[in-house]
Design a protein around this motif. Structure first.
Motif, PDB file in Angstrom:
ATOM      1  N   PHE A 328       0.820  -1.213   0.000  1.00 17.12           N
ATOM      2  CA  PHE A 328       0.000   0.000   0.000  1.00 17.12           C
ATOM      3  C   PHE A 328       0.855   1.266   0.000  1.00 17.12           C
ATOM      4  CE2 PHE A 328      -3.420   2.680   2.123  1.00 17.12           C
ATOM      5  CZ  PHE A 328      -4.156   2.786   0.958  1.00 17.12           C
ATOM      6  N   ALA A 329       1.974   1.243   0.694  1.00 15.69           N
ATOM      7  CA  ALA A 329       2.840   2.430   0.735  1.00 15.69           C
ATOM      8  C   ALA A 329       3.351   2.773  -0.663  1.00 15.69           C
ATOM      9  CB  ALA A 329       4.005   2.193   1.694  1.00 15.69           C
ATOM     10  N   GLN A 330       3.727   1.769  -1.444  1.00 24.40           N
ATOM     11  CA  GLN A 330       4.220   2.002  -2.797  1.00 24.40           C
ATOM     12  C   GLN A 330       3.101   2.550  -3.692  1.00 24.40           C
ATOM     13  OE1 GLN A 330       7.460   1.681  -3.923  1.00 24.40           O
ATOM     14  NE2 GLN A 330       6.588   2.738  -5.713  1.00 24.40           N
ATOM     15  N   LEU A 331       1.865   2.027  -3.492  1.00 24.74           N
ATOM     16  CA  LEU A 331       0.723   2.512  -4.282  1.00 24.74           C
ATOM     17  C   LEU A 331       0.495   3.992  -4.016  1.00 24.74           C
ATOM     18  CD1 LEU A 331      -2.641   0.750  -4.956  1.00 24.74           C
ATOM     19  CD2 LEU A 331      -2.679   3.046  -3.988  1.00 24.74           C
ATOM     20  N   VAL A 332       0.539   4.389  -2.747  1.00 23.00           N
ATOM     21  CA  VAL A 332       0.337   5.795  -2.398  1.00 23.00           C
ATOM     22  C   VAL A 332       1.455   6.655  -2.993  1.00 23.00           C
ATOM     23  CG1 VAL A 332       0.236   7.441  -0.488  1.00 23.00           C
ATOM     24  CG2 VAL A 332      -0.950   5.251  -0.310  1.00 23.00           C
ATOM     25  N   ALA A 333       2.688   6.162  -2.933  1.00 24.98           N
ATOM     26  CA  ALA A 333       3.829   6.915  -3.479  1.00 24.98           C
ATOM     27  C   ALA A 333       3.681   7.110  -4.986  1.00 24.98           C
ATOM     28  CB  ALA A 333       5.134   6.181  -3.161  1.00 24.98           C
ATOM     29  N   ASP A 334       3.192   6.096  -5.680  1.00 25.38           N
ATOM     30  CA  ASP A 334       3.011   6.212  -7.133  1.00 25.38           C
ATOM     31  C   ASP A 334       1.952   7.263  -7.471  1.00 25.38           C
ATOM     32  OD1 ASP A 334       4.876   4.234  -7.477  1.00 25.38           O
ATOM     33  OD2 ASP A 334       3.407   2.624  -7.735  1.00 25.38           O
ATOM     34  N   VAL A 335       0.867   7.310  -6.714  1.00 23.38           N
ATOM     35  CA  VAL A 335      -0.178   8.309  -6.960  1.00 23.38           C
ATOM     36  C   VAL A 335       0.359   9.709  -6.690  1.00 23.38           C
ATOM     37  CG1 VAL A 335      -2.431   9.156  -6.212  1.00 23.38           C
ATOM     38  CG2 VAL A 335      -2.060   6.704  -6.473  1.00 23.38           C
ATOM     39  N   VAL A 336       1.088   9.879  -5.611  1.00 22.98           N
ATOM     40  CA  VAL A 336       1.655  11.194  -5.276  1.00 22.98           C
ATOM     41  C   VAL A 336       2.574  11.679  -6.391  1.00 22.98           C
ATOM     42  CG1 VAL A 336       3.205  12.396  -3.689  1.00 22.98           C
ATOM     43  CG2 VAL A 336       1.428  10.878  -2.789  1.00 22.98           C
ATOM     44  N   GLU A 337       3.312  10.760  -6.987  1.00 22.69           N
ATOM     45  CA  GLU A 337       4.231  11.126  -8.065  1.00 22.69           C
ATOM     46  C   GLU A 337       3.489  11.723  -9.257  1.00 22.69           C
ATOM     47  OE1 GLU A 337       7.890  11.716  -9.823  1.00 22.69           O
ATOM     48  OE2 GLU A 337       7.455  11.075  -7.764  1.00 22.69           O
ATOM     49  N   ARG A 338       2.290  11.211  -9.539  1.00 20.74           N
ATOM     50  CA  ARG A 338       1.511  11.710 -10.673  1.00 20.74           C
ATOM     51  C   ARG A 338       0.971  13.116 -10.418  1.00 20.74           C
ATOM     52  NH1 ARG A 338      -0.576   6.271 -10.929  1.00 20.74           N
ATOM     53  NH2 ARG A 338      -2.548   6.927  -9.968  1.00 20.74           N
ATOM     54  N   PHE A 339       0.832  13.506  -9.131  1.00 19.63           N
ATOM     55  CA  PHE A 339       0.327  14.845  -8.789  1.00 19.63           C
ATOM     56  C   PHE A 339       1.458  15.827  -8.480  1.00 19.63           C
ATOM     57  CE2 PHE A 339      -3.462  12.363  -8.225  1.00 19.63           C
ATOM     58  CZ  PHE A 339      -4.514  13.220  -8.455  1.00 19.63           C
ATOM     59  N   LYS A 340       2.702  15.429  -8.736  1.00 19.32           N
ATOM     60  CA  LYS A 340       3.862  16.244  -8.343  1.00 19.32           C
ATOM     61  C   LYS A 340       3.839  17.620  -8.996  1.00 19.32           C
ATOM     62  CE  LYS A 340       8.868  15.907  -7.800  1.00 19.32           C
ATOM     63  NZ  LYS A 340      10.082  15.067  -8.029  1.00 19.32           N
ATOM     64  N   LEU A 341       3.410  17.666 -10.261  1.00 21.94           N
ATOM     65  CA  LEU A 341       3.409  18.938 -10.969  1.00 21.94           C
ATOM     66  C   LEU A 341       2.393  19.903 -10.353  1.00 21.94           C
ATOM     67  CD1 LEU A 341       4.438  20.663 -13.293  1.00 21.94           C
ATOM     68  CD2 LEU A 341       2.700  19.607 -14.774  1.00 21.94           C
ATOM     69  N   ARG A 342       1.196  19.442 -10.058  1.00 16.67           N
ATOM     70  CA  ARG A 342       0.179  20.312  -9.453  1.00 16.67           C
ATOM     71  C   ARG A 342       0.596  20.757  -8.054  1.00 16.67           C
ATOM     72  NH1 ARG A 342      -5.570  17.704  -9.520  1.00 16.67           N
ATOM     73  NH2 ARG A 342      -5.949  19.662  -8.367  1.00 16.67           N
ATOM     74  N   ILE A 343       1.268  19.862  -7.327  1.00 15.52           N
ATOM     75  CA  ILE A 343       1.742  20.216  -5.989  1.00 15.52           C
ATOM     76  C   ILE A 343       2.786  21.326  -6.065  1.00 15.52           C
ATOM     77  CG2 ILE A 343       3.032  19.344  -3.996  1.00 15.52           C
ATOM     78  CD1 ILE A 343       1.700  16.611  -4.498  1.00 15.52           C
TER      79      ILE A 343
END
Length: 478
Positions: A328-343
């Motif tokens: 689950f930790a890796q899944l969350v990290a992958d999603v966060v990576e996709r939102f990096k630009l908006r962040i």
């Protein structure tokens, strides 16, 4: 009436009539059985006891006759029985006289005993009989006992009592019993009527209300105070009516929301398309701007339809979930990576605390959708230079995802409905500020499909915390 006709008749009549017929039949059978049983017991015990009494008196006379003959003691005993008991005794030295209607003074056309019974006496057998007395024209219960002297028939005793004396007590008992049974029958019928009414009235109300429900009116309820099965059925019916009313209200609200969400982009698309087709656009730059708006609204409609289809599938019971062990930790990290630009565009301070040992069972695509929706909301409603904290923790067998933002927050009155379809905290907000209100509804359904738990805590002006909890992983399934 044949069995098939009776069955058809029972099928055609109403439930109330069936209850009444059942009560009437049971009551009638009870009365008949009670009277029959009473008569049987009276016949068995009292009448048989009277027969035995006559027989014992005859045997006592027989013993006196054998020991003393027909002397004074025997005659005194005869007189005592005739004067002090209900039985009457006839003594004769010749059993033939009983058969010939003697020893009476006048000749009778009928006899006390038949020829066959006289032969039984001559053979030394005791005879018990019930017949009409030839002289007094009354039914009698009688016993004829042969008297022997040195193994030879020397006489006969004929003991009898009127059947009226035997069955007289039964008449009063029968009257009392009949009165008691009639009272019981009345009570049973009265109670049956009350019970039938208590059963039928709620059912009739259910029938009436169900007809109104069939026509779309779910507002009526059944008033009930009983706690029996019928009361429980009425309460269940009320709950069903309430659920259907909620569903109907949700359906109407859903149609209104969908109509509203579709009307605006379609009107934009139609207006700009007509402007282009009618040639009112002067410049290529303006034409491109109109086409860009049409493209954006088309994409918005596509997302809306996709979300609606997603939600409809998730709310069904047959939607398949491809569950497997997930880091689950890796899944969350992958999603966060996709939102990096908006962040980075909002200069948001993102803090991650992910426990790499947290493993859950679930559908990775749907869980990515959950995390994406939650993170998208957190970014959208956070101001620039805000802070977002995301943590994945393992506590015992439970895995917890916590997502905290410092955005606008949600008022307390809206928290209860925040995960309903098309629900918006700010009803007047623009589409730039937010979506159509389906994201959290989809999140809720996905979490329920994973048998997890979702909790939302929020304070206006301070931010929102969303906590997801998943149960232990069952490794034996894989």
């Amino acid at each position: 009436m044949g069995i098939n006709s009776l069955r058809q008749f029972m099928n055609d009549i109403g439930l109330k009539q069936k209850i009444w017929l059942t009560i009437a039949a049971v009551s009638l059978i009870t009365v008949v059985i009670s009277l029959g049983l009473t008569y049987f017991l009276y016949q068995k015990f009292y009448v048989d006891e009277q027969k035995e009494l006559l027989f014992l008196q005859g045997r006592n006379l027989e013993k006196i006759y054998i020991s003393e003959g027909e002397g004074e003691g025997f005659q005194q005993r005869l007189n005592w029985i005739n004067n002090n008991s209900k039985a009457h005794t006839i003594y004769t030295k010749d059993p033939m006289k009983l058969s010939a209607a003697l020893p009476y003074e006048k000749k009778l056309t009928e006899t006390l005993i038949t020829f066959k019974e006289r032969q039984q006496l001559l053979n030394g057998q005791t005879v018990t009989m019930v017949r009409k007395h030839p002289m007094f024209e009354k039914d009698i219960l009688a016993v004829a006992i042969p008297l022997k002297d040195q193994d030879e028939l020397s006489g006969a005793l004929f003991l009898y009592m009127p059947l009226e004396d035997v069955y007289g007590p039964f008449k009063s008992i029968r009257l009392i019993l009949t009165a008691a049974l009639l009272i019981i029958l009345f009570v049973v019928v009265w109670a049956g009527r009350k019970i039938a009414s208590q059963i039928i009235q709620p059912i009739k109300k259910m029938e009436t209300i169900s007809e109104r429900m069939a026509n779309g009116d779910f507002s009526k309820r059944i008033d009930t105070t009983s706690s029996d099965e019928v009361g429980a059925l009425a309460k269940s019916f009320n709950r069903l009516a309430g659920s259907l009313e909620d569903v109907e209200n949700q359906r109407k609200e859903f149609l209104q929301n969908v109509s509203h969400e579709l009307r605006t982009p379609l009107s934009y698309m139609r207006g700009y398309t007509e402007a282009i087709l009618e040639g009112v656009v002067d410049s290529e730059e303006e034409r491109q701007r109109y086409l860009q708006i049409i493209h954006q609204e088309t994409a918005r409609l596509s997302r809306l339809v996709h979300d609606l289809l997603d939600l409809a599938q998730l709310e069904g019971d047959s939607y398949p979930m491809k569950k497997e062990p997930i880091a689950f930790a890796q899944l969350v990290a992958d999603v966060v990576e996709r939102f990096k630009l908006r962040i980075e565009e909002k200069n948001i301070d993102l803090n991650l605390h992910l426990n790499e040992e947290a493993i859950i069972e679930g559908d990775s695509d749907r869980l990515e959708q959950v995390v994406s929706n939650l993170l998208d909301n957190a970014i959208r409603y956070s101001e620039e230079n805000a802070k977002i904290n995301i943590s994945v923790d393992l506590s015992g067998d439970e895995v917890t995802l916590s997502l905290q933002d410092t955005g606008k927050g949600i008022p307390q009155k809206d928290l209860e409905n925040i995960m309903d379809r098309f629900y918006r905290v700010n009803k007047s907000r623009t589409r730039i500020e937010g979506g159509v209100g389906l994201g959290l509804a989809i999140v809720k359904q996905i979490i329920l499909k994973h048998e997890g738990d979702i909790r939302i805590h929020s304070t206006p002006g301070e931010g929102t915390v969303i906590v997801l909890t998943f149960g232990p992983l069952d490794l034996d399934k894989f």
